[in-house]
Design a protein around this motif. Structure first.
Motif, mmCIF file in Angstrom:
data_model
loop_
_atom_site.group_PDB
_atom_site.id
_atom_site.type_symbol
_atom_site.label_atom_id
_atom_site.label_comp_id
_atom_site.label_asym_id
_atom_site.label_seq_id
_atom_site.Cartn_x
_atom_site.Cartn_y
_atom_site.Cartn_z
ATOM 1 N N ALA A 82 -35.047 24.782 38.863
ATOM 2 C CA ALA A 82 -36.126 24.030 39.456
ATOM 3 C C ALA A 82 -37.503 24.397 39.306
ATOM 4 N N VAL A 83 -38.086 25.674 38.713
ATOM 5 C CA VAL A 83 -39.251 26.206 37.931
ATOM 6 C C VAL A 83 -39.355 25.341 36.832
ATOM 7 N N VAL A 84 -38.395 25.377 35.956
ATOM 8 C CA VAL A 84 -38.563 24.613 34.771
ATOM 9 C C VAL A 84 -38.956 23.223 35.049
ATOM 10 N N ARG A 85 -38.234 22.478 35.883
ATOM 11 C CA ARG A 85 -38.204 21.243 35.897
ATOM 12 C C ARG A 85 -39.738 20.924 36.675
ATOM 13 N N LEU A 86 -40.173 21.688 37.637
ATOM 14 C CA LEU A 86 -41.625 21.525 38.142
ATOM 15 C C LEU A 86 -42.756 21.702 36.997
ATOM 16 N N GLY A 98 -45.202 18.845 36.114
ATOM 17 C CA GLY A 98 -46.541 18.949 36.371
ATOM 18 C C GLY A 98 -47.533 19.363 35.052
ATOM 19 N N ASP A 99 -46.823 19.079 33.828
ATOM 20 C CA ASP A 99 -47.527 19.331 32.719
ATOM 21 C C ASP A 99 -48.382 18.148 32.484
#
Length: 339
Positions: free
Chosen positions: A11-15, A19-20
């Motif tokens: 989930a952190v990677v996906r966020l 958000g990039d």
């Protein structure tokens, strides 16, 4: 005592991906520099690319390495880059080129930086930043208006592939494309259906670039170019009227004003065709939900569901007929309401 929340690394990677803000700007900057075009004949060093693009070699190297990490371009040697399949459509000579749809417009970027104003007030940030509407700004800035026209022509290549076979366009003797820009979509439609005649209608500073587009498509002899405002009047008495991605640029009241003008120009047997990104219900992903925020920030307009568009049509004396979904835009046919 409740336990500590479990750390979901996925989930952190996906966020982080969602958000990039770096990749979108890097991609657009590379398109503005025409990097994909410069790599069309094969790999080149950053030194060569920078000289051809008018860029600083060190800065360009860092940009291309970031994009290569996302699969856009690939570093085949030390500071030497080549195209990838993902980068191919960024070439200007690609049959489905998307290069001009990825660009950096300073006026847009400054407006997005003020999205908080839109969220607090419901008013477009563009007007706060620039002191005038998006449309007035383009009218006063021909260079930016031309870049928006280029963006529309780029997107039209994809839309022509998906929309020309979705609706019986050959039914029209004459079709009026209202707000059709420089005529990219109408030119493609007329080329596909040689029995149809066209009328391209848009503001004077926009249609000024239309003759070259229509001539290039070989349809100039079957298309009249008329300038004016859809808030005042449009060519009357034609078989069909087209509004392609026009209404989402305006709020409900202005959209109804435009529809009312079109309705006044229609014969009882005329048809109005809307081509729009339609909002689906629930959490279903559709690009319309992204463009809806885009319209909110820049123009104060909105993307709508089919039912919401139908309600606007009713206010203007029109009724919604068939609705045809395609992989890109939705076709919504409207007919005059019979008394």
């Amino acid at each position: 005592m409740a336990g500590r929340p479990r750390l979901d690394l996925d989930a952190v990677v996906r966020l982080g991906e969602l958000g990039d803000q770096i990749t979108p700007f890097a991609l657009r900057a590379a398109c503005d520099l025409r990097v994909a075009d410069l790599l069309a004949d094969g790999p080149r060093t950053v030194i060569d690319l920078a000289e051809a693009a008018g860029a600083d070699p060190g800065a360009l190297l860092r940009l291309l390495r970031a994009l290569a990490a996302r699969g856009v371009f690939t570093e085949v040697g030390e500071a030497e880059f080549a195209l990838t399949p993902l980068a191919e459509p960024l070439r200007g000579d690609h049959p489905m080129s998307l290069r001009d749809s990825f660009t950096v417009l300073d006026s847009d970027v400054r407006s997005w930086a003020q999205i908080g104003h839109t969220l607090r007030t419901g008013r477009p940030a563009f007007e706060r930043v620039h002191g005038r509407s998006y449309w007035d700004h383009l009218a006063a800035n021909p260079a930016e208006s031309a870049r928006v026209d280029d963006w529309m022509r780029s997107i039209n290549r994809l839309h022509l592939r998906t929309l020309l076979g979705a609706y019986p366009w050959r039914r029209f003797g004459t079709l009026v494309d209202i707000g059709g820009g420089t005529g990219g979509f109408l030119a493609g439609l007329l080329a596909r259906f040689p029995a149809v005649r066209g009328v391209l209608f848009d503001l004077p500073h926009v249609v000024a670039g239309a003759p070259a587009v229509l001539t290039g498509a070989g349809v100039a002899d079957r298309c009249d170019v008329v300038s004016g405002s859809a808030f005042d009047a449009v060519p009357a008495g034609r078989d069909g009227y087209l509004l392609k991605t026009v209404l989402p640029g305006f709020d409900d009241d202005d959209a109804v004003r435009i529809l009312g003008v079109v309705r006044a120009a229609m014969r009882p047997d005329s048809r109005l065709v809307l081509l729009e990104a339609v909002l689906p219900p629930g959490d279903t992903f559709d690009v319309a939900k992204l463009f809806d925020v885009h319209a909110m920030v820049l123009t104060g307009g909105a993307h709508r569901s089919s039912a919401q568009t139908g309600a606007l049509l009713e206010r203007a004396g029109l009724r919604l007929g068939q609705v045809i979904a395609t992989p890109t835009l939705t076709v919504l046919e409207a007919l005059p309401t019979t008394e």
